[in-house]
Motif scaffolding. Structure first.
Motif, PDB file in Angstrom:
ATOM      1  N   LEU A 154       0.807  -1.216   0.000  1.00  0.00           N
ATOM      2  CA  LEU A 154       0.000   0.000   0.000  1.00  0.00           C
ATOM      3  C   LEU A 154       0.844   1.273   0.000  1.00  0.00           C
ATOM      4  O   LEU A 154       0.511   2.248  -0.682  1.00  0.00           O
ATOM      5  CB  LEU A 154      -0.919   0.019   1.220  1.00  0.00           C
ATOM      6  CG  LEU A 154      -2.065  -0.990   1.243  1.00  0.00           C
ATOM      7  CD1 LEU A 154      -2.691  -1.029   2.637  1.00  0.00           C
ATOM      8  CD2 LEU A 154      -3.116  -0.633   0.199  1.00  0.00           C
ATOM      9  N   THR A 178       3.154   1.836  -4.000  1.00  0.00           N
ATOM     10  CA  THR A 178       2.163   2.689  -4.653  1.00  0.00           C
ATOM     11  C   THR A 178       2.866   3.830  -5.380  1.00  0.00           C
ATOM     12  O   THR A 178       3.696   4.513  -4.781  1.00  0.00           O
ATOM     13  CB  THR A 178       1.181   3.270  -3.623  1.00  0.00           C
ATOM     14  OG1 THR A 178       0.538   2.187  -2.944  1.00  0.00           O
ATOM     15  CG2 THR A 178       0.133   4.131  -4.309  1.00  0.00           C
ATOM     16  N   ARG A 192      -7.597   8.119  -5.179  1.00  0.00           N
ATOM     17  CA  ARG A 192      -7.089   6.768  -5.023  1.00  0.00           C
ATOM     18  C   ARG A 192      -8.224   5.783  -5.310  1.00  0.00           C
ATOM     19  O   ARG A 192      -9.394   6.059  -5.037  1.00  0.00           O
ATOM     20  CB  ARG A 192      -6.557   6.557  -3.604  1.00  0.00           C
ATOM     21  CG  ARG A 192      -5.199   7.170  -3.361  1.00  0.00           C
ATOM     22  CD  ARG A 192      -4.161   6.462  -4.174  1.00  0.00           C
ATOM     23  NE  ARG A 192      -2.839   6.979  -3.911  1.00  0.00           N
ATOM     24  CZ  ARG A 192      -1.818   6.876  -4.732  1.00  0.00           C
ATOM     25  NH1 ARG A 192      -1.988   6.279  -5.903  1.00  0.00           N
ATOM     26  NH2 ARG A 192      -0.652   7.369  -4.417  1.00  0.00           N
ATOM     27  N   SER A 193      -7.846   4.610  -5.814  1.00  0.00           N
ATOM     28  CA  SER A 193      -8.868   3.628  -6.179  1.00  0.00           C
ATOM     29  C   SER A 193      -9.567   3.100  -4.934  1.00  0.00           C
ATOM     30  O   SER A 193      -9.010   3.112  -3.820  1.00  0.00           O
ATOM     31  CB  SER A 193      -8.225   2.463  -6.936  1.00  0.00           C
ATOM     32  OG  SER A 193      -7.382   1.715  -6.083  1.00  0.00           O
ATOM     33  N   TRP A 246      -7.605   0.434  -3.252  1.00  0.00           N
ATOM     34  CA  TRP A 246      -6.530   0.910  -2.373  1.00  0.00           C
ATOM     35  C   TRP A 246      -7.085   1.293  -1.004  1.00  0.00           C
ATOM     36  O   TRP A 246      -6.501   0.942   0.030  1.00  0.00           O
ATOM     37  CB  TRP A 246      -5.820   2.098  -3.016  1.00  0.00           C
ATOM     38  CG  TRP A 246      -4.606   2.553  -2.267  1.00  0.00           C
ATOM     39  CD1 TRP A 246      -3.336   2.068  -2.355  1.00  0.00           C
ATOM     40  CD2 TRP A 246      -4.552   3.605  -1.276  1.00  0.00           C
ATOM     41  NE1 TRP A 246      -2.479   2.734  -1.506  1.00  0.00           N
ATOM     42  CE2 TRP A 246      -3.209   3.695  -0.835  1.00  0.00           C
ATOM     43  CE3 TRP A 246      -5.496   4.485  -0.749  1.00  0.00           C
ATOM     44  CZ2 TRP A 246      -2.796   4.619   0.119  1.00  0.00           C
ATOM     45  CZ3 TRP A 246      -5.089   5.403   0.209  1.00  0.00           C
ATOM     46  CH2 TRP A 246      -3.753   5.467   0.638  1.00  0.00           C
ATOM     47  N   TRP A 247      -8.201   2.008  -0.980  1.00  0.00           N
ATOM     48  CA  TRP A 247      -8.789   2.414   0.299  1.00  0.00           C
ATOM     49  C   TRP A 247      -9.293   1.211   1.088  1.00  0.00           C
ATOM     50  O   TRP A 247      -9.199   1.187   2.328  1.00  0.00           O
ATOM     51  CB  TRP A 247      -9.921   3.413   0.064  1.00  0.00           C
ATOM     52  CG  TRP A 247      -9.428   4.781  -0.292  1.00  0.00           C
ATOM     53  CD1 TRP A 247      -9.502   5.400  -1.504  1.00  0.00           C
ATOM     54  CD2 TRP A 247      -8.747   5.691   0.583  1.00  0.00           C
ATOM     55  NE1 TRP A 247      -8.923   6.644  -1.451  1.00  0.00           N
ATOM     56  CE2 TRP A 247      -8.454   6.854  -0.171  1.00  0.00           C
ATOM     57  CE3 TRP A 247      -8.367   5.638   1.919  1.00  0.00           C
ATOM     58  CZ2 TRP A 247      -7.787   7.949   0.365  1.00  0.00           C
ATOM     59  CZ3 TRP A 247      -7.705   6.737   2.471  1.00  0.00           C
ATOM     60  CH2 TRP A 247      -7.432   7.868   1.686  1.00  0.00           C
ATOM     61  N   GLY A 283      -7.854  -1.646   0.989  1.00  0.00           N
ATOM     62  CA  GLY A 283      -6.609  -2.186   1.529  1.00  0.00           C
ATOM     63  C   GLY A 283      -6.174  -1.448   2.779  1.00  0.00           C
ATOM     64  O   GLY A 283      -5.711  -2.066   3.747  1.00  0.00           O
ATOM     65  N   TYR A 319       5.025   6.845   3.117  1.00  0.00           N
ATOM     66  CA  TYR A 319       4.023   7.217   2.108  1.00  0.00           C
ATOM     67  C   TYR A 319       3.648   8.686   2.234  1.00  0.00           C
ATOM     68  O   TYR A 319       3.576   9.421   1.239  1.00  0.00           O
ATOM     69  CB  TYR A 319       2.797   6.327   2.274  1.00  0.00           C
ATOM     70  CG  TYR A 319       1.656   6.637   1.337  1.00  0.00           C
ATOM     71  CD1 TYR A 319       1.580   6.041   0.076  1.00  0.00           C
ATOM     72  CD2 TYR A 319       0.643   7.524   1.697  1.00  0.00           C
ATOM     73  CE1 TYR A 319       0.535   6.318  -0.792  1.00  0.00           C
ATOM     74  CE2 TYR A 319      -0.404   7.809   0.841  1.00  0.00           C
ATOM     75  CZ  TYR A 319      -0.447   7.203  -0.401  1.00  0.00           C
ATOM     76  OH  TYR A 319      -1.481   7.488  -1.261  1.00  0.00           O
TER      77      TYR A 319
END
Length: 229
Positions: free
Chosen positions: A40, A44, A56-57, A60-61, A63, A126
């Motif tokens: 993640l 990314t 964000r897709s 992804w969220w 995850g 991140y």
């Protein structure tokens, strides 16, 4: 002496075999958030604009949500020290405690908390890569608090991470009816303080080790040259 060594080896094997199920299972759960954090937050692609960041897709969220749900499993291993106390109280000899139980639990507890520290550091990486460094500390405190609540739900109320989906109503009822009582809140606050202090101690060690390996002096290459014949 040979007989004593054989007894220690036999006890070590017996201990590992008899407790491999819950030790292995707890370590497996502890490493789930670490693995998720790598995919993640480390793999990314870096976004360039705030619009890209907000878009964000959904995958992804989802995850991230799974990551947060499973994160308490890593520091939860620290509470397994109660098994060590029970083993000692069972009357094990000083040699068994010193040479078997202590090393086993040092490795076990260290592995679990290391998974926790590295998971949070990946999340911090991140944020830093996206120019959100000022959110790193609040993010860490928030995850410490959520992990403290998760540890309480797991250790005392015996919920698992997936119960958020399978028994969400029971989890919600426990949060409202049990967690916010005086005694549970004291336990959660103490857990939060322990996690915060331990993390504050271990995180700089990671940075120091990373800096050392990155800038460690390289061995000089040999200048020996084979002369032409």
């Amino acid at each position: 002496m040979d007989f004593s060594i054989k007894l220690l080896v036999s006890e070590a094997i017996r201990t590992v075999v008899n407790h491999a199920d819950w030790i292995g299972w707890n370590l497996f759960l502890a490493f789930i958030p670490l693995v998720l954090s790598v995919f993640l937050f480390r793999r990314t692609p870096i976004v360039k604009t705030a619009i890209e960041y907000r878009h964000r897709s959904l995958f992804w969220w989802l995850g991230v949500a799974v990551f947060v749900a499973f994160l308490p499993n890593a520091p939860y291993i620290l509470t397994d020290i109660i098994h060590f106390v029970n083993w000692v109280r069972a009357g094990a000899s000083i040699w068994v405690v010193t040479l078997i139980y202590v090393p086993l639990f040092v490795v076990f507890l260290t592995a679990g908390f290391e998974a926790y520290v590295m998971s949070l550091m990946n999340a911090g990486y991140y944020l830093k890569q996206r120019g959100l460094r000022h959110y790193v500390f609040p993010m860490e405190l928030t995850l410490h608090a959520l992990s403290a609540i998760g540890i309480f739900l797991g250790r005392f109320l015996r919920f698992n991470s997936w119960n958020i989906l399978t028994h969400w109503n029971d989890v919600a009822a426990s949060l409202v009816g049990d967690v916010f009582d005086r005694q549970p809140m004291i336990t959660i606050v103490i857990t939060f303080i322990i996690l915060t202090l331990l993390y504050a101690l271990v995180k700089p060690l990671h940075f120091a080790m990373s800096h050392y390996w990155k800038y460690r002096p390289q061995p000089e290459r040999s200048q020996f040259v084979i002369p032409n014949s």
